[in-house]
Design an enzyme around this catalytic site. Structure first.
Site, PDB file in Angstrom:
ATOM      1  N   LYS A  76     -21.147 -56.773  -7.881  1.00 16.74           N
ATOM      2  CA  LYS A  76     -20.738 -55.581  -7.120  1.00 16.74           C
ATOM      3  C   LYS A  76     -21.975 -54.764  -6.713  1.00 16.74           C
ATOM      4  O   LYS A  76     -21.968 -54.072  -5.694  1.00 16.74           O
ATOM      5  CB  LYS A  76     -19.808 -54.705  -7.961  1.00 16.74           C
ATOM      6  CG  LYS A  76     -18.463 -55.342  -8.252  1.00 16.74           C
ATOM      7  CD  LYS A  76     -17.684 -54.508  -9.262  1.00 16.74           C
ATOM      8  CE  LYS A  76     -16.323 -55.106  -9.568  1.00 16.74           C
ATOM      9  NZ  LYS A  76     -15.659 -54.425 -10.696  1.00 16.74           N
ATOM     10  N   TYR A 198     -14.223 -62.164  -2.576  1.00 13.65           N
ATOM     11  CA  TYR A 198     -14.526 -61.411  -3.802  1.00 13.65           C
ATOM     12  C   TYR A 198     -14.628 -62.348  -5.018  1.00 13.65           C
ATOM     13  O   TYR A 198     -15.536 -62.209  -5.839  1.00 13.65           O
ATOM     14  CB  TYR A 198     -13.431 -60.362  -4.004  1.00 13.65           C
ATOM     15  CG  TYR A 198     -13.560 -59.569  -5.283  1.00 13.65           C
ATOM     16  CD1 TYR A 198     -14.434 -58.493  -5.388  1.00 13.65           C
ATOM     17  CD2 TYR A 198     -12.786 -59.889  -6.402  1.00 13.65           C
ATOM     18  CE1 TYR A 198     -14.539 -57.759  -6.563  1.00 13.65           C
ATOM     19  CE2 TYR A 198     -12.883 -59.169  -7.576  1.00 13.65           C
ATOM     20  CZ  TYR A 198     -13.756 -58.109  -7.656  1.00 13.65           C
ATOM     21  OH  TYR A 198     -13.861 -57.388  -8.825  1.00 13.65           O
ATOM     22  N   TYR A 254     -18.434 -48.394 -16.031  1.00 11.82           N
ATOM     23  CA  TYR A 254     -17.030 -47.931 -15.986  1.00 11.82           C
ATOM     24  C   TYR A 254     -16.812 -46.728 -16.910  1.00 11.82           C
ATOM     25  O   TYR A 254     -17.592 -45.788 -16.890  1.00 11.82           O
ATOM     26  CB  TYR A 254     -16.070 -49.089 -16.350  1.00 11.82           C
ATOM     27  CG  TYR A 254     -16.484 -50.402 -15.803  1.00 11.82           C
ATOM     28  CD1 TYR A 254     -16.478 -50.605 -14.430  1.00 11.82           C
ATOM     29  CD2 TYR A 254     -16.917 -51.438 -16.611  1.00 11.82           C
ATOM     30  CE1 TYR A 254     -16.870 -51.814 -13.894  1.00 11.82           C
ATOM     31  CE2 TYR A 254     -17.320 -52.648 -16.090  1.00 11.82           C
ATOM     32  CZ  TYR A 254     -17.293 -52.826 -14.733  1.00 11.82           C
ATOM     33  OH  TYR A 254     -17.695 -54.006 -14.214  1.00 11.82           O
ATOM     34  N   VAL A 272     -17.975 -58.686 -16.845  1.00  9.19           N
ATOM     35  CA  VAL A 272     -17.183 -59.300 -17.918  1.00  9.19           C
ATOM     36  C   VAL A 272     -17.645 -60.717 -18.282  1.00  9.19           C
ATOM     37  O   VAL A 272     -17.129 -61.310 -19.213  1.00  9.19           O
ATOM     38  CB  VAL A 272     -15.660 -59.318 -17.614  1.00  9.19           C
ATOM     39  CG1 VAL A 272     -15.074 -57.929 -17.606  1.00  9.19           C
ATOM     40  CG2 VAL A 272     -15.349 -60.067 -16.329  1.00  9.19           C
TER      41      VAL A 272
HETATM   42  N1  GLN Z   1     -14.160 -60.519 -11.272  1.00  6.76           N
HETATM   43  C1  GLN Z   1     -13.806 -59.555 -12.265  1.00  6.76           C
HETATM   44  C2  GLN Z   1     -12.554 -58.786 -11.869  1.00  6.76           C
HETATM   45  O1  GLN Z   1     -12.386 -58.449 -10.737  1.00  6.76           O
HETATM   46  C3  GLN Z   1     -14.970 -58.614 -12.466  1.00  6.76           C
HETATM   47  C4  GLN Z   1     -14.683 -57.546 -13.476  1.00  6.76           C
HETATM   48  C5  GLN Z   1     -15.878 -57.161 -14.297  1.00  6.76           C
HETATM   49  O2  GLN Z   1     -16.849 -57.875 -14.427  1.00  6.76           O
HETATM   50  N2  GLN Z   1     -15.763 -56.014 -14.924  1.00  6.76           N
HETATM   51  O3  GLN Z   1     -11.715 -58.527 -12.680  1.00  6.76           O
END
Ligand code: GLN
Length: 322
Positions: A76, A198, A254, A272
């Protein structure tokens, strides 16, 4: 340019990274590998890598720092940078720049805030960014990959098709976010198309060593340093790099952004897949990876390792060496 002082700081850094590598070992088992994307659940949990890249070109790493892992939300950051370069301040008409204080995939604020996501790093905001880029690029997946290949000097860098497919097949929540924003007029392209882009974006794989290199421009006033005799590239305007770092500090982890700022005090972006990248403006970058996550979706060993790195005097040492 590796001066005597530079090599001294490398030795110091090597010892520091070795110490951190030993200190993280008892923490295995405290977190849980992400399993809401089924293919991610298969990643062996007992892995840890850490890489540091300094603006003088020095690099240093430990453990599994050369093992590619799933970048997930760390992408992102790159998509956001690409959108800033492409549409500039127009971006802020469609996404905010305030911390959300909510989970990365939360939808609660979207209703009261009329489909405008709080920031580009939560899922809703990242989906808007990918929507904007989908309008601009006929093949966004390859455009993003091209930028990342340039930043890592690795022509083979790619996304993991199996992980992209696994996320895409289970992207119900992200699809809901996209449709919800579309109902407010804040989504242009078909959500299915944007989700394809995405999920590929999120499934991009990189090692810690590559990630530290790829983010160097953020530590260096937007300038990606030249390597192997090649000249550097002004990847982003210095002003914009400063702004990206501000967003990372306030929103990069976050609902744990405040805790990260308190414990580590550097702009970060987490994912994640278990990766975290941290920027020390003017000094360098640190990438760390370990798949076990805490309840907020951030790497347990990764956060601990970054905290130890700043505690052990990394910044101060570099400053006095410079
Ligand atoms: N691809 C994951 C999602 O959209 C990315 C989330 C993350 O890394 N926090 O849920």
């Amino acid at each position: 340019m590796l001066s005597a002082q530079g090599s001294m700081s490398t030795r110091t850094l090597e010892a520091t990274l070795a110490q951190i590598h030993a200190e993280v070992q008892p923490l295995f088992g405290r977190g849980k590998v992400a399993d809401y994307i089924p293919a991610l659940a298969q990643v062996p949990s007992q892995q840890f890598g850490m890489a540091v890249a300094l603006v003088d070109g020095t690099t240093c790493s430990v453990g599994d720092a050369h093992v590619p892992f799933s970048l997930q939300s760390i992408t992102k950051l790159f998509a956001f940078v690409m959108a800033l370069k492409t549409v500039g301040d127009a971006l802020w008409l469609r996404v905010g720049r305030e911390p959300s204080g909510a989970a990365f995939n939360s939808m609660v604020q979207l209703e009261t805030e009329h489909g405008i996501p709080r920031n580009p790093f939560i899922n809703a905001g990242a989906l808007v960014v990918t929507d904007i880029l989908t309008t601009r690029y006929a093949h966004l997946d390859y455009a993003l990959l091209g930028a990342l290949r340039r930043l890592t000097d690795d022509p083979d860098l790619t996304w993991n098709m199996r992980i992209a497919k696994s996320e895409r097949e289970n992207a119900h929540r992200n699809m809901a976010l996209a449709y919800f924003m579309k109902s407010y007029g804040n989504f242009v392209n078909p959500p299915e198309l944007v989700l394809d882009n995405y999920c590929r974006q999120c499934a991009t794989e990189m090692s810690c060593a590559q990630l530290a290199q790829a983010t160097m421009f953020l530590a260096n006033d937007g300038l990606d340093i030249g390597r192997n005799g090649a000249p550097g590239e002004q990847f982003l305007a210095a002003d914009e790099a400063r702004r990206v770092n501000a967003l990372m500090l306030t929103c990069g982890a976050y609902d744990a952004a405040g805790d990260f700022a308190y414990r580590i005090g550097l702009p970060v972006k987490t994912g994640v897949g278990g990766g975290i990248v941290a920027i020390a403006p003017g000094r360098g970058t640190v990438a760390v990876w370990s798949p076990e996550l805490d309840a907020k979706g951030n790497s347990v060993l990764g956060a601990f390792a970054l905290e130890r790195l700043v505690q052990l005097g990394w910044s101060a040492r570099l400053k006095s060496d410079a």
